[in-house]
Design a protein around this motif. Structure first.
Motif, PDB file in Angstrom:
ATOM      1  N   GLU A  77      55.550  72.494  41.142  1.00  0.00           N
ATOM      2  CA  GLU A  77      56.151  73.468  40.938  1.00  0.00           C
ATOM      3  C   GLU A  77      57.542  72.650  40.252  1.00  0.00           C
ATOM      4  O   GLU A  77      58.394  72.252  40.692  1.00  0.00           O
ATOM      5  N   ASP A  79      61.211  72.333  38.875  1.00  0.00           N
ATOM      6  CA  ASP A  79      62.373  72.924  38.603  1.00  0.00           C
ATOM      7  C   ASP A  79      62.990  73.788  36.920  1.00  0.00           C
ATOM      8  O   ASP A  79      62.598  73.394  35.679  1.00  0.00           O
ATOM      9  N   ASP A  80      64.094  74.432  37.601  1.00  0.00           N
ATOM     10  CA  ASP A  80      64.150  75.471  36.139  1.00  0.00           C
ATOM     11  C   ASP A  80      64.862  74.073  35.304  1.00  0.00           C
ATOM     12  O   ASP A  80      64.399  74.784  33.819  1.00  0.00           O
ATOM     13  N   GLU A  81      65.754  73.230  35.193  1.00  0.00           N
ATOM     14  CA  GLU A  81      66.046  72.310  34.058  1.00  0.00           C
ATOM     15  C   GLU A  81      64.856  71.626  34.075  1.00  0.00           C
ATOM     16  O   GLU A  81      64.617  71.261  31.984  1.00  0.00           O
ATOM     17  N   THR A  82      63.692  71.007  34.727  1.00  0.00           N
ATOM     18  CA  THR A  82      62.254  70.613  33.385  1.00  0.00           C
ATOM     19  C   THR A  82      61.538  71.507  33.085  1.00  0.00           C
ATOM     20  O   THR A  82      61.036  71.186  31.987  1.00  0.00           O
ATOM     21  N   THR A  83      61.568  72.486  33.880  1.00  0.00           N
ATOM     22  CA  THR A  83      60.575  73.435  33.072  1.00  0.00           C
ATOM     23  C   THR A  83      61.060  74.033  31.439  1.00  0.00           C
ATOM     24  O   THR A  83      60.391  74.079  30.692  1.00  0.00           O
ATOM     25  N   GLN A  84      62.668  74.265  31.446  1.00  0.00           N
ATOM     26  CA  GLN A  84      63.474  73.903  30.111  1.00  0.00           C
ATOM     27  C   GLN A  84      62.832  73.415  28.803  1.00  0.00           C
ATOM     28  O   GLN A  84      62.976  73.594  28.434  1.00  0.00           O
ATOM     29  N   LYS A  87      59.571  73.487  28.079  1.00  0.00           N
ATOM     30  CA  LYS A  87      59.568  74.207  26.776  1.00  0.00           C
ATOM     31  C   LYS A  87      60.002  73.813  25.589  1.00  0.00           C
ATOM     32  O   LYS A  87      59.735  73.683  24.182  1.00  0.00           O
ATOM     33  N   GLU A  94      55.969  78.763  22.070  1.00  0.00           N
ATOM     34  CA  GLU A  94      56.564  78.911  23.534  1.00  0.00           C
ATOM     35  C   GLU A  94      55.461  79.056  24.386  1.00  0.00           C
ATOM     36  O   GLU A  94      54.615  80.090  24.159  1.00  0.00           O
TER      37      GLU A  94
END
Length: 107
Positions: A77, A79-84, A87, A94
């Motif tokens: 799962e 983290d937010d930085e990796t998710t961004q 994307k 998207e």
């Protein structure tokens, strides 16, 4: 050479045992290759947590074979930085995915 090739690759071929190679979008980050699968992204049969896979990198300009490397897939799962970052790496779409794998290359 592997590190340099993966930094430049926007897509790689992943071969899971017993399956044909699949072209997937990938992102080099934190000394690992991040791959998103399912949803609107490519499904990779045989890719699962702890799977041993072969990653094939081709030249972005000539499409010639650069390198094959063995990796271990880890379902994760991000983290937010990796998710961004995942994307952003997709540029024109998207992405929606069912799973994120961190592919780590052994010594």
């Amino acid at each position: 050479m592997l590190d340099a090739a993966l930094r430049k690759a926007a897509a790689v071929w992943i071969t899971s045992p017993g399956h044909e190679p699949k072209l997937v979008h990938a992102h080099w980050r934190d000394e690992a290759l991040w791959v998103i699968t399912g949803g609107t992204e490519q499904h990779v049969p045989g890719l699962s947590d702890k799977a041993q896979v072969t990653v094939t990198v081709r030249s972005p300009s000539t499409h010639s074979h650069l390198i094959d490397a063995k990796a271990t897939a880890h379902l994760t799962e991000p983290d937010d930085e990796t998710t961004q970052a995942l994307k952003t790496a997709r540029l024109n779409t998207e992405p929606e995915w069912d799973a994120v794998y961190r592919l780590e290359f052994g010594a």
